[in-house]
Design an enzyme around this catalytic site. Sequence first.
Site, PDB file in Angstrom:
ATOM      1  N   HIS A 100       0.843  -1.200   0.000  1.00  0.00           N
ATOM      2  CA  HIS A 100       0.000   0.000   0.000  1.00  0.00           C
ATOM      3  C   HIS A 100       0.873   1.243   0.000  1.00  0.00           C
ATOM      4  O   HIS A 100       1.919   1.278   0.641  1.00  0.00           O
ATOM      5  CB  HIS A 100      -0.953   0.020   1.197  1.00  0.00           C
ATOM      6  CG  HIS A 100      -0.282  -0.202   2.515  1.00  0.00           C
ATOM      7  ND1 HIS A 100       0.143  -1.446   2.941  1.00  0.00           N
ATOM      8  CD2 HIS A 100       0.065   0.656   3.493  1.00  0.00           C
ATOM      9  CE1 HIS A 100       0.709  -1.338   4.134  1.00  0.00           C
ATOM     10  NE2 HIS A 100       0.679  -0.072   4.497  1.00  0.00           N
ATOM     11  N   HIS A 102       0.949   5.099   1.098  1.00  0.00           N
ATOM     12  CA  HIS A 102       0.319   6.160   1.877  1.00  0.00           C
ATOM     13  C   HIS A 102       0.466   7.454   1.090  1.00  0.00           C
ATOM     14  O   HIS A 102       1.573   7.782   0.646  1.00  0.00           O
ATOM     15  CB  HIS A 102       1.043   6.361   3.210  1.00  0.00           C
ATOM     16  CG  HIS A 102       1.003   5.197   4.146  1.00  0.00           C
ATOM     17  ND1 HIS A 102       0.141   5.132   5.214  1.00  0.00           N
ATOM     18  CD2 HIS A 102       1.730   4.049   4.192  1.00  0.00           C
ATOM     19  CE1 HIS A 102       0.345   4.008   5.886  1.00  0.00           C
ATOM     20  NE2 HIS A 102       1.304   3.324   5.287  1.00  0.00           N
TER      21      HIS A 102
HETATM   22  P1  5GP Z   1       1.639   0.318   7.430  1.00  0.00           P
HETATM   23  O1  5GP Z   1       2.150   0.629   8.811  1.00  0.00           O
HETATM   24  O2  5GP Z   1       1.489  -1.163   7.197  1.00  0.00           O
HETATM   25  O3  5GP Z   1       2.407   1.011   6.329  1.00  0.00           O
HETATM   26  O4  5GP Z   1       0.203   0.980   7.363  1.00  0.00           O
HETATM   27  C1  5GP Z   1      -0.992   0.305   7.535  1.00  0.00           C
HETATM   28  C2  5GP Z   1      -2.060   1.368   7.598  1.00  0.00           C
HETATM   29  O5  5GP Z   1      -3.310   0.736   7.471  1.00  0.00           O
HETATM   30  C3  5GP Z   1      -2.065   2.126   8.929  1.00  0.00           C
HETATM   31  O6  5GP Z   1      -1.867   3.515   8.681  1.00  0.00           O
HETATM   32  C4  5GP Z   1      -3.446   1.842   9.497  1.00  0.00           C
HETATM   33  O7  5GP Z   1      -4.024   2.945  10.124  1.00  0.00           O
HETATM   34  C5  5GP Z   1      -4.244   1.410   8.271  1.00  0.00           C
HETATM   35  N1  5GP Z   1      -5.294   0.453   8.557  1.00  0.00           N
HETATM   36  C6  5GP Z   1      -5.159  -0.702   9.248  1.00  0.00           C
HETATM   37  N2  5GP Z   1      -6.342  -1.346   9.301  1.00  0.00           N
HETATM   38  C7  5GP Z   1      -7.222  -0.587   8.624  1.00  0.00           C
HETATM   39  C8  5GP Z   1      -8.616  -0.728   8.322  1.00  0.00           C
HETATM   40  O8  5GP Z   1      -9.285  -1.701   8.706  1.00  0.00           O
HETATM   41  N3  5GP Z   1      -9.185   0.245   7.593  1.00  0.00           N
HETATM   42  C9  5GP Z   1      -8.490   1.331   7.137  1.00  0.00           C
HETATM   43  N4  5GP Z   1      -9.158   2.234   6.431  1.00  0.00           N
HETATM   44  N5  5GP Z   1      -7.177   1.507   7.401  1.00  0.00           N
HETATM   45  C10 5GP Z   1      -6.555   0.551   8.128  1.00  0.00           C
END
Ligand code: 5GP
Length: 137
Positions: A100, A102
Amino acid sequence: MAQECIFCRIIKGEIPCSKVYENNSLLAFLDIAPLSQGHCLLVPKEHVVRPDTCPSHILIALTQQIGPLAKAIITTAKTDSYNVLVNCGRNAGQLVDHLHLHIIPRFTSDNALSHCPPGKYPPGRMEELAHLIGQSL
Ligand code: 5GP
Ligand code: ZN
């Protein structure tokens, strides 16, 4: 595992999200715990984990969408600044093992991302590392 992956479940519609954009290969939705108002996640619909293990056509599709999505986000957020961030691996802060991007709109003094002090290389190490990385490509 794709069947347990939270983003795969969002893509399948099993878990709700605040959808921003969708096409046949991508979905963009608001991050549930935003670093700033309008923080979006752009994900491929296919379950892949990170860029270094992801087929090129998925990376191309993701990359093509960054510009239009970022433009829409900053227009809506009324700012001219944003970060595009991809966390890959636990040490880099990846919590969801589904690739993903951001896209985070930024505002004056929002403190959304804390900055690390820049490091430096001992003599010769920079050239050595550049050579080693280049050789590994
Ligand atoms: P990472 O730390 O893996 O780069 O980011 C994962 C992101 O996914 C985090 O910013 C977190 O807030 C978001 N996230 C996790 N679970 C969910 C969810 O169920 N729905 C949404 N909309 N965002 C999520
Ligand atoms: Zn997934």
